[in-house]
Design a protein around this motif. Structure first.
Motif, PDB file in Angstrom:
ATOM      1  N   ARG A  12      65.612  74.224  -2.257  1.00  0.00           N
ATOM      2  CA  ARG A  12      66.471  74.202  -1.003  1.00  0.00           C
ATOM      3  C   ARG A  12      66.744  72.815  -0.294  1.00  0.00           C
ATOM      4  NH1 ARG A  12      68.294  75.972   4.010  1.00  0.00           N
ATOM      5  NH2 ARG A  12      70.190  76.785   3.910  1.00  0.00           N
ATOM      6  N   SER A  60      70.636  80.432   1.789  1.00  0.00           N
ATOM      7  CA  SER A  60      72.008  79.882   0.745  1.00  0.00           C
ATOM      8  C   SER A  60      71.864  78.615   0.215  1.00  0.00           C
ATOM      9  CB  SER A  60      72.966  79.842   2.056  1.00  0.00           C
ATOM     10  OG  SER A  60      73.603  80.772   2.966  1.00  0.00           O
ATOM     11  N   THR A 115      67.911  77.667  -5.279  1.00  0.00           N
ATOM     12  CA  THR A 115      67.702  78.049  -6.565  1.00  0.00           C
ATOM     13  C   THR A 115      65.920  78.717  -7.006  1.00  0.00           C
ATOM     14  OG1 THR A 115      69.361  76.372  -7.548  1.00  0.00           O
ATOM     15  CG2 THR A 115      67.500  77.562  -9.282  1.00  0.00           C
ATOM     16  N   GLU A 170      73.772  83.081   0.289  1.00  0.00           N
ATOM     17  CA  GLU A 170      75.070  83.050  -0.384  1.00  0.00           C
ATOM     18  C   GLU A 170      75.727  81.580  -0.765  1.00  0.00           C
ATOM     19  OE1 GLU A 170      80.069  85.709   0.377  1.00  0.00           O
ATOM     20  OE2 GLU A 170      78.644  85.541   1.947  1.00  0.00           O
ATOM     21  N   PRO A 171      75.413  81.398  -1.781  1.00  0.00           N
ATOM     22  CA  PRO A 171      75.473  81.686  -3.025  1.00  0.00           C
ATOM     23  C   PRO A 171      73.703  81.541  -3.082  1.00  0.00           C
ATOM     24  CG  PRO A 171      76.134  79.474  -3.465  1.00  0.00           C
ATOM     25  CD  PRO A 171      76.313  79.501  -2.281  1.00  0.00           C
ATOM     26  N   ILE A 172      72.777  82.288  -3.632  1.00  0.00           N
ATOM     27  CA  ILE A 172      71.598  82.293  -3.983  1.00  0.00           C
ATOM     28  C   ILE A 172      71.407  82.078  -5.902  1.00  0.00           C
ATOM     29  CG2 ILE A 172      69.351  83.532  -4.243  1.00  0.00           C
ATOM     30  CD1 ILE A 172      69.578  84.049  -2.016  1.00  0.00           C
ATOM     31  N   SER A 173      71.242  81.348  -6.818  1.00  0.00           N
ATOM     32  CA  SER A 173      71.058  80.972  -8.530  1.00  0.00           C
ATOM     33  C   SER A 173      69.668  81.442  -8.914  1.00  0.00           C
ATOM     34  CB  SER A 173      70.948  79.084  -8.650  1.00  0.00           C
ATOM     35  OG  SER A 173      71.383  79.551  -9.712  1.00  0.00           O
ATOM     36  N   ASN A 218      75.265  83.490  -9.753  1.00  0.00           N
ATOM     37  CA  ASN A 218      74.696  83.329  -8.342  1.00  0.00           C
ATOM     38  C   ASN A 218      75.173  84.813  -8.146  1.00  0.00           C
ATOM     39  OD1 ASN A 218      74.699  80.422  -8.105  1.00  0.00           O
ATOM     40  ND2 ASN A 218      76.786  80.028  -8.413  1.00  0.00           N
ATOM     41  N   SER A 242      75.104  86.870  -4.166  1.00  0.00           N
ATOM     42  CA  SER A 242      74.504  87.227  -2.826  1.00  0.00           C
ATOM     43  C   SER A 242      73.434  88.210  -2.414  1.00  0.00           C
ATOM     44  CB  SER A 242      75.559  87.133  -2.027  1.00  0.00           C
ATOM     45  OG  SER A 242      76.273  88.019  -2.187  1.00  0.00           O
ATOM     46  N   ALA A 280      80.880  86.351 -12.360  1.00  0.00           N
ATOM     47  CA  ALA A 280      79.253  85.746 -12.411  1.00  0.00           C
ATOM     48  C   ALA A 280      78.125  86.821 -13.593  1.00  0.00           C
ATOM     49  CB  ALA A 280      78.261  86.000 -11.222  1.00  0.00           C
TER      50      ALA A 280
END
Length: 279
Positions: A42, A65, A68, A97-100, A105, A107, A147
């Motif tokens: 991040r 947020s 990855t 929000e979001p997390i990959s 993705n 939340s 998603a």
């Protein structure tokens, strides 16, 4: 395709690249941050720790947020046995929000109050902080149907390409089965040369005690000889898919027993909620 969610006992929380707890809140925040960055990326800072006394903190907040998560480098299950008291934290909050992860993705929100963290030295002299008890807390995981559909589509496309098949579109149907389960069906429309087979994939998605989803009992069905051949071609790959996992918790958490766990598939999204409290 059934999705079942079981009560969970999560086994770890923060793995610090240190052999002892830092003496200041800022030092602890930096250590937690360094541990997270072994599998989370991040651009911005993720961790803030507040409080004057490292043994009795006001809060630990982790903001994921836009992060990855590298699924392949998440910490493996660690041994929390014989851990000793480390600190008390009035409030722990983890959100994103979001997390990959795995190309999709989602939340995630985790909140706990009056938390007891225990500690134990791990191999390579790293320090494991374990959530031993919490007075009260809740967890919420959410992923949109689109998603989830996209993630499955990517996997189906990779399998199809190996057989010279092009996937045109895919559709995921979800419907509730009680408070903790979902039924689903994934239909794939594809083409190879002049043929346009339609395949239906079915299976069981289960969630383990550490909130990790796995796929089992995958089956493929298709109408007509071309679809049957396509199913026969991809079925041997199902065992590899069934070894994949999808963590519903953004981070490993602690020794907590979930209760009041529900799963909801309304409004084009899947939402898993649970509460916990062990004091």
């Amino acid at each position: 395709m059934g999705v079942s969610v079981l009560p969970a006992q999560l086994e770890s929380m923060f793995l610090l690249p240190r052999n002892q707890i830092p003496e200041t809140p800022d030092g602890l925040a930096q250590a937690i941050e360094e541990g997270l960055r072994s599998f989370v990326s991040r651009p911005d800072r993720m961790v803030v720790v507040c409080g004057g006394d490292p043994s009795a903190l006001d809060s630990i907040a982790v903001d994921l947020s836009g992060a990855t998560i590298d699924h392949h480098h998440r910490p493996p299950p660690l041994d929390p046995s014989e851990a000793i008291p480390a600190m008390v934290v009035r409030h722990i909050y983890i959100s994103g929000e979001p997390i990959s992860i795995l190309g999709g993705n989602f939340s995630f929100q985790f909140e706990a109050s009056n938390v007891e963290l225990y500690q134990k030295i791990q191999p390579e002299r790293k320090l494991l902080l374990i959530m031993h008890r919490a007075q009260d807390g809740n967890i919420r995981f959410e992923i949109s149907r689109a998603a989830a559909e996209s993630m499955i589509m990517k996997g189906a496309t990779k399998l199809a390409e190996k057989q010279g098949v092009v996937v045109d579109r895919a559709e995921l149907e979800l419907s509730p089965r009680g408070p903790r389960a979902l039924d689903g069906k994934f239909t794939v429309s594809a083409h190879k040369l002049i043929f346009h087979p339609v395949l239906t994939l079915a299976g069981t998605f289960a969630v383990s005690d550490d909130l990790v989803a796995t796929v089992a009992n995958l089956k493929c069905h298709g109408e007509g000889p071309i679809a049957a051949l396509a199913c026969a071609a991809i079925t041997p790959s199902f065992s590899k898919i069934e070894r994949h996992t999808f963590p519903l918790s953004a981070l490993p958490l602690g020794e907590i027993q979930l209760r009041d766990l529900t799963i909801d598939a309304a409004n084009e999204k899947v939402v898993v909620r649970a509460r916990f409290g062990s004091l």
